[in-house]
Design a protein around this motif. Sequence first.
Motif, PDB file in Angstrom:
ATOM      1  N   PRO A   1     -23.688 -15.441   2.559  1.00 30.87           N
ATOM      2  CA  PRO A   1     -23.136 -15.717   3.896  1.00 30.87           C
ATOM      3  C   PRO A   1     -22.441 -17.080   3.987  1.00 30.87           C
ATOM      4  O   PRO A   1     -21.353 -17.183   4.555  1.00 30.87           O
ATOM      5  N   ALA A   2     -23.028 -18.113   3.404  1.00 35.52           N
ATOM      6  CA  ALA A   2     -22.407 -19.447   3.454  1.00 35.52           C
ATOM      7  C   ALA A   2     -21.136 -19.460   2.599  1.00 35.52           C
ATOM      8  O   ALA A   2     -20.139 -20.087   2.975  1.00 35.52           O
ATOM      9  N   ARG A   3     -21.154 -18.787   1.450  1.00 35.64           N
ATOM     10  CA  ARG A   3     -19.965 -18.716   0.606  1.00 35.64           C
ATOM     11  C   ARG A   3     -18.836 -18.003   1.342  1.00 35.64           C
ATOM     12  O   ARG A   3     -17.697 -18.455   1.356  1.00 35.64           O
ATOM     13  N   GLN A   4     -19.165 -16.900   2.019  1.00 33.54           N
ATOM     14  CA  GLN A   4     -18.136 -16.165   2.758  1.00 33.54           C
ATOM     15  C   GLN A   4     -17.603 -16.998   3.915  1.00 33.54           C
ATOM     16  O   GLN A   4     -16.408 -16.954   4.207  1.00 33.54           O
ATOM     17  N   ASP A   5     -18.461 -17.770   4.561  1.00 33.07           N
ATOM     18  CA  ASP A   5     -17.983 -18.677   5.611  1.00 33.07           C
ATOM     19  C   ASP A   5     -16.963 -19.671   5.045  1.00 33.07           C
ATOM     20  O   ASP A   5     -15.961 -19.982   5.687  1.00 33.07           O
ATOM     21  N   ALA A   6     -17.223 -20.160   3.829  1.00 31.59           N
ATOM     22  CA  ALA A   6     -16.284 -21.088   3.188  1.00 31.59           C
ATOM     23  C   ALA A   6     -14.945 -20.400   2.926  1.00 31.59           C
ATOM     24  O   ALA A   6     -13.884 -20.990   3.135  1.00 31.59           O
TER      25      ALA A   6
END
Length: 164
Positions: A13-18
């Motif tokens: 989820p954090a990677r996709q937010d990036a």
Amino acid sequence: MFMPDPMMVADEPARQDAVDRLDFRSKRWNDRLQGVVERAAELARTPIGAISIIDRARQWMIAKCGDVDGDVPRALSFCALAIHRPGEALVVPDALRDPRFANNPLVAKTPPIRFYVGIPLVDRGGYPLGALCVIDHEARDSLPDLYDLAALAREAERIFVQPN
């Protein structure tokens, strides 16, 4: 027993937010990134060079040279595996002999992917966004200079953070 999807990173989820913050579809990087992929393919002496972004379900090539699809499902993407180890190249000398890729349709198609090197691209927070990759249709025993490919990957990362 739950087995994590091997195509997803630990903090997906954090990677996709990036990736979403990158907003790559609205950027106009092609001229600068195009130069990076052309230099990477020349350095590696491969017919294909590309910069991929790994999105939720697809891999998007935001710059490329040679005969390579502009997008493929993430489940088939070599670069989706490369992003699992930021700072480390994914090297596949012969995809036909590599159990991770031997049954991949991209290895069976014409022309096939046989040789692949992917250098993960990360944002300032360290989240993997995609990869700078070089691809050949023939297996190889020798590798291009990974240090020089990594330097080109860092150049692409700097382009990501610069304004249009």
